[in-house]
Design an enzyme around this catalytic site. Structure first.
Site, PDB file in Angstrom:
ATOM      1  N   TYR A 100      11.979  -1.992  10.186  1.00 44.78           N
ATOM      2  CA  TYR A 100      10.886  -3.277  10.241  1.00 44.78           C
ATOM      3  C   TYR A 100      11.517  -4.289   9.297  1.00 44.78           C
ATOM      4  CZ  TYR A 100       7.818   0.089  12.525  1.00 44.78           C
ATOM      5  OH  TYR A 100       7.365   1.176  13.330  1.00 44.78           O
ATOM      6  N   CYS A 103       9.121  -4.723   6.191  1.00 42.15           N
ATOM      7  CA  CYS A 103       8.722  -3.351   5.560  1.00 42.15           C
ATOM      8  C   CYS A 103       9.299  -3.249   3.960  1.00 42.15           C
ATOM      9  CB  CYS A 103       9.111  -2.219   6.247  1.00 42.15           C
ATOM     10  SG  CYS A 103       9.147  -0.674   5.537  1.00 42.15           S
ATOM     11  N   PHE A 105       9.632  -0.732   2.254  1.00 42.35           N
ATOM     12  CA  PHE A 105      10.517   0.437   2.007  1.00 42.35           C
ATOM     13  C   PHE A 105      12.045   0.221   2.415  1.00 42.35           C
ATOM     14  CE2 PHE A 105       6.282   2.335   2.073  1.00 42.35           C
ATOM     15  CZ  PHE A 105       6.387   3.016   0.750  1.00 42.35           C
ATOM     16  N   CYS A 106      12.081  -0.540   3.759  1.00 42.17           N
ATOM     17  CA  CYS A 106      13.477  -0.774   4.267  1.00 42.17           C
ATOM     18  C   CYS A 106      13.888  -2.093   3.673  1.00 42.17           C
ATOM     19  CB  CYS A 106      13.067  -1.582   5.700  1.00 42.17           C
ATOM     20  SG  CYS A 106      12.114  -0.337   6.886  1.00 42.17           S
TER      21      CYS A 106
END
Length: 370
Positions: A100, A103, A105-106
């Site tokens: 995503y 996101c 973390f991404c």
């Protein structure tokens, strides 16, 4: 942390064992053996001139020196091979990141890949249907798939992806082997829900020489691990309460999410309005769960200034002259707020902007630097 250190020491022994692995031998045993052999031979021939003993000693020393030089040359060859492995990673492996875009973390993984100039394809995952990752039993993002010919390796969890790839780049160990050093484990979170955790995920699996070459000392390695974990355990949890702090901010955030994400027309409209209301309410629960202040901006400001203080005034990055994995993690988390009110407030009311812009520039210039 201590457990990870014990595992690393068990898997990557010290200099002598490494020399055997490289096909050479550490020179002190050979030199000792040569001297012992000379002493034994000399005991039976005490009447021979001492010159013969000196010559033999010199020959033994020369033999030891030869093996020493040979070992160092072999080590240099290995480092060259590992550098070649790093340079050829992008040409032999196709990296695909399932994500995503908004996101954090991404975003961390993208910051790592971009800084190391590793080409990759992005597959934006529909957050409702998630059909793009139906191939995976692991149902979260990011997921990174490394394809080489008919063989592919799937890496899960942002910190595992970063640690595994960095270990591979530095050490040249096969990626399929490196992945096994970060095994998944089932655990219960604070709410009693079963979650998947990954062992050693902040630890790079390097031998002593590789770690010394990368970090220069144990303190730098420990510092990097500490702040990478801080980004995951604390900084990430400040994002949602801040970008959904008010109804207007929640609506602006979901407008951005829908615009940058992968939604159908109906899904997009539902996400923008229904999602904004839902996340505004959920953000209040997150505020309570993480024990945030009444004005969650204060927590964000404190975190930003705490990070700047940790970097200090005498170095541009925590990694020194270039960003390390902690720099990239913190930058990646904060980057998802760009264009939103929370980000602008953070830049105005904290000391983080100069550091942030330096990391942004370092990533933009990465293809030339790497």
């Amino acid at each position: 942390m201590a457990q990870a250190a014990r595992v690393a020491r068990a898997l990557w022994p010290g200099r002598c064992a490494l020399a055997d692995r490289l096909g050479g031998r550490p020179w002190p045993p050979l030199l000792t053996q040569s001297r012992a052999g000379f002493a034994g031979a000399g005991s039976g021939r005490q009447r021979r001139p001492r010159l013969l003993g000196a010559v033999a000693l010199a020959l033994g020393g020369a033999l030891g020196l030869y093996h020493t030089v040979r070992w160092h040359l072999r080590a240099q060859d290995l480092r060259a091979e590992r550098l070649a492995a790093q340079l050829s990673l992008s040409s032999h492996r196709q990296l695909t990141l399932y994500q995503y875009k908004t996101c954090p973390f991404c975003s961390k993984v993208r910051a790592f890949l971009d800084f190391h100039a590793l080409p990759y394809e992005v597959v934006e995952v529909n957050p409702v249907r998630r059909a793009e990752i139906k191939f995976s039993s692991y149902r979260k993002v990011p997921i990174l798939v490394a394809q080489e010919g008919d063989s592919s390796q799937q890496l899960n969890d942002s910190s595992v992806i970063i640690s595994a790839l960095k270990t591979h780049l530095v050490s040249g160990q096969p990626l399929e082997e490196v992945i096994t050093y970060y095994p998944p484990m089932k655990a219960l979170n604070d709410q009693g829900k079963e979650v998947t955790e990954f062992c050693n995920k902040y630890w790079l699996m390097l031998d002593e020489q590789e770690a010394q070459r990368m970090y220069g000392g144990k303190e730098a390695r420990t510092e990097e691990m500490k702040w990478r974990q801080w980004a995951d355990d604390w900084l990430v949890h400040l994002i949602s309460p801040n970008v959904y702090r008010t109804p207007a901010e929640a609506l602006a955030s979901f407008d951005y999410i829908v615009r940058e994400g992968k939604f159908g027309a109906v899904e997009g409209a539902m996400a923008k309005y229904v999602g904004a209301v839902a996340m505004y309410l959920i953000s209040k629960r997150l505020k309570s769960r993480h024990h945030l202040q009444d004005d969650v901006r204060e927590d964000l400001y404190e975190a930003a200034n705490k990070w700047v203080a940790a970097v200090g005034k005498d170095r541009p990055f925590m990694g020194g002259h270039k960003p390390n994995l902690a720099d990239l993690a913190v930058y990646g988390v904060l980057r998802v707020m760009e264009g939103l009110e929370a980000f602008d407030d953070m830049m105005r009311h904290t000391r983080i902007q100069p550091w942030y812009l330096r990391v942004e520039k370092a990533i933009a210039e990465a293809p030339a630097a790497h």
